[in-house]
Write a protein that holds these residues in place. Sequence first.
Motif, PDB file in Angstrom:
ATOM      1  N   TYR A 191       0.849  -1.191   0.000  1.00  0.00           N
ATOM      2  CA  TYR A 191       0.000   0.000   0.000  1.00  0.00           C
ATOM      3  C   TYR A 191       0.884   1.240   0.000  1.00  0.00           C
ATOM      4  O   TYR A 191       2.038   1.220   0.444  1.00  0.00           O
ATOM      5  N   SER A 192       0.323   2.305  -0.512  1.00  0.00           N
ATOM      6  CA  SER A 192       0.950   3.621  -0.469  1.00  0.00           C
ATOM      7  C   SER A 192      -0.191   4.612  -0.255  1.00  0.00           C
ATOM      8  O   SER A 192      -0.976   4.875  -1.174  1.00  0.00           O
ATOM      9  N   VAL A 193      -0.299   5.123   0.967  1.00  0.00           N
ATOM     10  CA  VAL A 193      -1.461   5.917   1.352  1.00  0.00           C
ATOM     11  C   VAL A 193      -1.023   7.216   2.021  1.00  0.00           C
ATOM     12  O   VAL A 193       0.075   7.309   2.583  1.00  0.00           O
ATOM     13  N   GLY A 194      -1.884   8.207   1.963  1.00  0.00           N
ATOM     14  CA  GLY A 194      -1.619   9.448   2.664  1.00  0.00           C
ATOM     15  C   GLY A 194      -1.681   9.248   4.169  1.00  0.00           C
ATOM     16  O   GLY A 194      -2.387   8.379   4.669  1.00  0.00           O
ATOM     17  N   PHE A 195      -0.910  10.038   4.897  1.00  0.00           N
ATOM     18  CA  PHE A 195      -0.836   9.921   6.352  1.00  0.00           C
ATOM     19  C   PHE A 195      -0.938  11.326   6.944  1.00  0.00           C
ATOM     20  O   PHE A 195      -0.459  12.300   6.361  1.00  0.00           O
ATOM     21  N   ASP A 196      -1.560  11.418   8.116  1.00  0.00           N
ATOM     22  CA  ASP A 196      -1.781  12.729   8.736  1.00  0.00           C
ATOM     23  C   ASP A 196      -0.460  13.385   9.147  1.00  0.00           C
ATOM     24  O   ASP A 196       0.421  12.731   9.720  1.00  0.00           O
ATOM     25  N   PHE A 197      -0.357  14.661   8.877  1.00  0.00           N
ATOM     26  CA  PHE A 197       0.761  15.457   9.381  1.00  0.00           C
ATOM     27  C   PHE A 197       0.381  15.922  10.790  1.00  0.00           C
ATOM     28  O   PHE A 197       0.022  17.062  11.029  1.00  0.00           O
ATOM     29  N   ASP A 198       0.482  14.977  11.733  1.00  0.00           N
ATOM     30  CA  ASP A 198      -0.062  15.205  13.073  1.00  0.00           C
ATOM     31  C   ASP A 198       1.056  15.523  14.072  1.00  0.00           C
ATOM     32  O   ASP A 198       2.206  15.763  13.702  1.00  0.00           O
ATOM     33  N   GLU A 199       0.696  15.484  15.341  1.00  0.00           N
ATOM     34  CA  GLU A 199       1.635  15.856  16.398  1.00  0.00           C
ATOM     35  C   GLU A 199       2.848  14.942  16.438  1.00  0.00           C
ATOM     36  O   GLU A 199       3.965  15.391  16.737  1.00  0.00           O
ATOM     37  N   ARG A 200       2.642  13.655  16.154  1.00  0.00           N
ATOM     38  CA  ARG A 200       3.775  12.732  16.160  1.00  0.00           C
ATOM     39  C   ARG A 200       4.835  13.160  15.145  1.00  0.00           C
ATOM     40  O   ARG A 200       6.034  13.124  15.428  1.00  0.00           O
ATOM     41  N   ILE A 201       4.382  13.549  13.953  1.00  0.00           N
ATOM     42  CA  ILE A 201       5.309  13.969  12.911  1.00  0.00           C
ATOM     43  C   ILE A 201       5.986  15.283  13.302  1.00  0.00           C
ATOM     44  O   ILE A 201       7.201  15.449  13.162  1.00  0.00           O
ATOM     45  N   PRO A 286       9.152  -2.745   1.590  1.00  0.00           N
ATOM     46  CA  PRO A 286      10.336  -2.829   2.455  1.00  0.00           C
ATOM     47  C   PRO A 286      11.604  -2.273   1.836  1.00  0.00           C
ATOM     48  O   PRO A 286      12.506  -1.834   2.547  1.00  0.00           O
ATOM     49  N   ARG A 287      11.708  -2.286   0.512  1.00  0.00           N
ATOM     50  CA  ARG A 287      12.925  -1.837  -0.150  1.00  0.00           C
ATOM     51  C   ARG A 287      12.588  -0.758  -1.167  1.00  0.00           C
ATOM     52  O   ARG A 287      11.452  -0.638  -1.611  1.00  0.00           O
ATOM     53  N   GLY A 288      13.595   0.003  -1.524  1.00  0.00           N
ATOM     54  CA  GLY A 288      13.422   1.042  -2.525  1.00  0.00           C
ATOM     55  C   GLY A 288      13.853   2.406  -2.000  1.00  0.00           C
ATOM     56  O   GLY A 288      13.734   2.691  -0.810  1.00  0.00           O
ATOM     57  N   GLN A 289      14.371   3.224  -2.893  1.00  0.00           N
ATOM     58  CA  GLN A 289      14.790   4.554  -2.516  1.00  0.00           C
ATOM     59  C   GLN A 289      13.588   5.388  -2.077  1.00  0.00           C
ATOM     60  O   GLN A 289      12.495   5.278  -2.630  1.00  0.00           O
ATOM     61  N   VAL A 290      13.844   6.231  -1.079  1.00  0.00           N
ATOM     62  CA  VAL A 290      12.781   7.107  -0.581  1.00  0.00           C
ATOM     63  C   VAL A 290      12.261   7.989  -1.706  1.00  0.00           C
ATOM     64  O   VAL A 290      11.044   8.219  -1.823  1.00  0.00           O
ATOM     65  N   GLN A 291      13.138   8.497  -2.540  1.00  0.00           N
ATOM     66  CA  GLN A 291      12.717   9.360  -3.649  1.00  0.00           C
ATOM     67  C   GLN A 291      11.727   8.635  -4.561  1.00  0.00           C
ATOM     68  O   GLN A 291      10.694   9.187  -4.937  1.00  0.00           O
ATOM     69  N   PHE A 292      12.053   7.403  -4.915  1.00  0.00           N
ATOM     70  CA  PHE A 292      11.196   6.652  -5.834  1.00  0.00           C
ATOM     71  C   PHE A 292       9.857   6.310  -5.181  1.00  0.00           C
ATOM     72  O   PHE A 292       8.801   6.414  -5.815  1.00  0.00           O
ATOM     73  N   LEU A 293       9.885   5.885  -3.917  1.00  0.00           N
ATOM     74  CA  LEU A 293       8.645   5.511  -3.239  1.00  0.00           C
ATOM     75  C   LEU A 293       7.712   6.705  -3.090  1.00  0.00           C
ATOM     76  O   LEU A 293       6.489   6.577  -3.231  1.00  0.00           O
ATOM     77  N   GLU A 294       8.277   7.882  -2.816  1.00  0.00           N
ATOM     78  CA  GLU A 294       7.442   9.075  -2.694  1.00  0.00           C
ATOM     79  C   GLU A 294       6.884   9.470  -4.060  1.00  0.00           C
ATOM     80  O   GLU A 294       5.708   9.841  -4.176  1.00  0.00           O
ATOM     81  N   ALA A 295       7.709   9.377  -5.101  1.00  0.00           N
ATOM     82  CA  ALA A 295       7.224   9.678  -6.454  1.00  0.00           C
ATOM     83  C   ALA A 295       6.157   8.674  -6.873  1.00  0.00           C
ATOM     84  O   ALA A 295       5.204   9.026  -7.573  1.00  0.00           O
ATOM     85  N   ARG A 296       6.305   7.432  -6.453  1.00  0.00           N
ATOM     86  CA  ARG A 296       5.303   6.414  -6.766  1.00  0.00           C
ATOM     87  C   ARG A 296       3.950   6.773  -6.175  1.00  0.00           C
ATOM     88  O   ARG A 296       2.902   6.604  -6.811  1.00  0.00           O
ATOM     89  N   HIS A 297       3.963   7.307  -4.952  1.00  0.00           N
ATOM     90  CA  HIS A 297       2.690   7.670  -4.330  1.00  0.00           C
ATOM     91  C   HIS A 297       2.041   8.854  -5.037  1.00  0.00           C
ATOM     92  O   HIS A 297       0.809   8.920  -5.153  1.00  0.00           O
ATOM     93  N   ARG A 298       2.825   9.774  -5.533  1.00  0.00           N
ATOM     94  CA  ARG A 298       2.262  10.960  -6.169  1.00  0.00           C
ATOM     95  C   ARG A 298       1.541  10.631  -7.465  1.00  0.00           C
ATOM     96  O   ARG A 298       0.725  11.430  -7.945  1.00  0.00           O
ATOM     97  N   THR A 299       1.789   9.460  -8.034  1.00  0.00           N
ATOM     98  CA  THR A 299       1.039   9.060  -9.224  1.00  0.00           C
ATOM     99  C   THR A 299      -0.410   8.714  -8.891  1.00  0.00           C
ATOM    100  O   THR A 299      -1.202   8.449  -9.806  1.00  0.00           O
ATOM    101  N   GLN A 300      -0.766   8.716  -7.601  1.00  0.00           N
ATOM    102  CA  GLN A 300      -2.170   8.573  -7.233  1.00  0.00           C
ATOM    103  C   GLN A 300      -3.016   9.651  -7.913  1.00  0.00           C
ATOM    104  O   GLN A 300      -4.215   9.458  -8.151  1.00  0.00           O
ATOM    105  N   ALA A 301      -2.390  10.771  -8.267  1.00  0.00           N
ATOM    106  CA  ALA A 301      -3.128  11.850  -8.941  1.00  0.00           C
ATOM    107  C   ALA A 301      -3.728  11.390 -10.265  1.00  0.00           C
ATOM    108  O   ALA A 301      -4.678  12.007 -10.765  1.00  0.00           O
ATOM    109  N   ARG A 302      -3.197  10.315 -10.840  1.00  0.00           N
ATOM    110  CA  ARG A 302      -3.763   9.822 -12.101  1.00  0.00           C
ATOM    111  C   ARG A 302      -5.215   9.401 -11.948  1.00  0.00           C
ATOM    112  O   ARG A 302      -5.969   9.389 -12.928  1.00  0.00           O
ATOM    113  N   VAL A 303      -5.607   9.029 -10.746  1.00  0.00           N
ATOM    114  CA  VAL A 303      -6.977   8.580 -10.555  1.00  0.00           C
ATOM    115  C   VAL A 303      -7.969   9.694 -10.872  1.00  0.00           C
ATOM    116  O   VAL A 303      -9.118   9.433 -11.248  1.00  0.00           O
TER     117      VAL A 303
END
Length: 405
Positions: A191-201, A286-303
Motif C-alpha cells: 500500500y501507499s497511502v496518505g498519512f496525517d501530518f499530526d503531532e507525532r510527525i 520494504p525496499r526502494g529509494q525514498v525518492q522513488f517511493l514518494e514519487a510512486r505515491h504521487r502518481t495517485q493523482a492519475r486517478v
Amino acid sequence: VAIADGATTIGEIDTLRHQEELFGPVASDTTVWRTLARCDAAALARISKARAKVRRHVWGLIAARHGGIPAARVAGRDLGEVIVIRLDATIVVAHSDKQQARGTFKGSYGFHPLTAWCDNTDESLAVELRPGNAGSNTAADHIALAGAAIAQVPGRYRRKMLFTCDGAGSTHDLVDHISGLNARRGCQARYSVGFDFDERIRDVLPRLPETAWTPALDADGTPRTDAQVAELTGLLRHSAGGDRLAAWPADMRILIRRGNPHAGAQLSLFEQHEGKRYQVTATNTPRGQVQFLEARHRTQARVEARIRCGKDTGLRRLPSRDYKVNTAWCQAASIACDLLAWLRLLALDGDLARAEPKTLRYKILHTAGRIVKGQRRRYLRIPPSWPWARDITSAFARIMALPPP
C-alpha cells in the motif's frame, strides 16, 4: 454500449435502436428501465462474476498483443508485474431530488461514490454508489471496494498488487486489511497511502538532520530543486518518547515531502512558521529509494483523470430518482469504461491508444459511415477523406481477428 458511445440518459439507447441494421435488435428504453430496476444485490453479484470471467479472457488477449499486461510507470521507470489499484471517492451532483441524495462535504448536493481503477489498463474495477453524506474515510466501504476490485483481477495477476489511496481515504483499518492480504500464499500486497501530518510527525521533524533530505523526483525521474523528501520511520519508532507507531503494522514506513507552498495553499501553523508545505506518505514496501517511493505515491493523482473519464462515460449524471436504478446504472457505466479501455488496448495505436472518451467518440465512434449491400455482402463505407479512416479500418480488422472466448 450506449453509455460508452456517450449516452447520459436511459432514453438515449434509442441511438442504437434506430440503427438496427448495424446493431441488431436493441431493447426499448422501457425495457432498460425495468431491467435496471430489477438489479438487486444478487443480480449485481452475478454481473460482477460475469465481468470477472470476461476480464480473464480479455487480459489474455491484451497480454498476447502487448507481450504482457502494461506496466504502471513511475518516475521514468515501470513497476513490472505489479498491478496497481487506485481507490478514490468523488462527488456526483444531483440537480433534482433523488433517493439517498444528501449534502456533501463540499457543500453540494448529491452522491459520494467510491471508485477503484486499474492503473495498468485504465479499467474501472469497481464502483460503489453512496449517499452524499457518506464519509471520505469510511473504512468498511474502502475495504469492501478493495475486495471487489481484487475479485476483478484475474487470479494469476494477484501475486503482486499495490493499493494507493489519498489521505482522505486512508484509515488504520484499511492499512491493516491490506497488510493482512500478505498472509495469503503467494500474495504480495503493498500500500501507499496518505498519512496525517499530526503531532507525532511535528514532534520528531526538528530532529531530522538537513542531510537526510534528498531532492524529490519529477514524473520523468528528474530531481527537483524546489522539493525534498526524507524518511521518518526511525525517528518515529526509536527516538525518545517510545514507539509512536506501536499501534500500526510493524513494517509500515513513513515518508515525508517538503516543498514551497503554492499561492493560496492552506497551511497549518507549523507550516506557516517553517515556510514549507509538508505531505506524509505511509507504505509497507520494504525496499526502494525514498525518492522513488514518494514519487510512486504521487502518481495517485492519475486517478483524477480516470474519474474524469468515468464522468464522461455515464457517472456525471444519474438518470433516476430510484436509488436501485442509479446503482445499476453505475455498474453499467463501469462496464462502459471497460469497453473503451479494451478498445484502446486491443484495437488502437499511437495517440488513439491513450485518447480519452471525448476524443475516441469524435475520431472513431461517431464517424459518419454508410452500409452498402452488394455481392450478397454488406460493406461499411468510411469516407476516405476522414483523417482517421485508416485507424478505423485497422481497428475493425484487429477486432475481427480476435479469438472467441
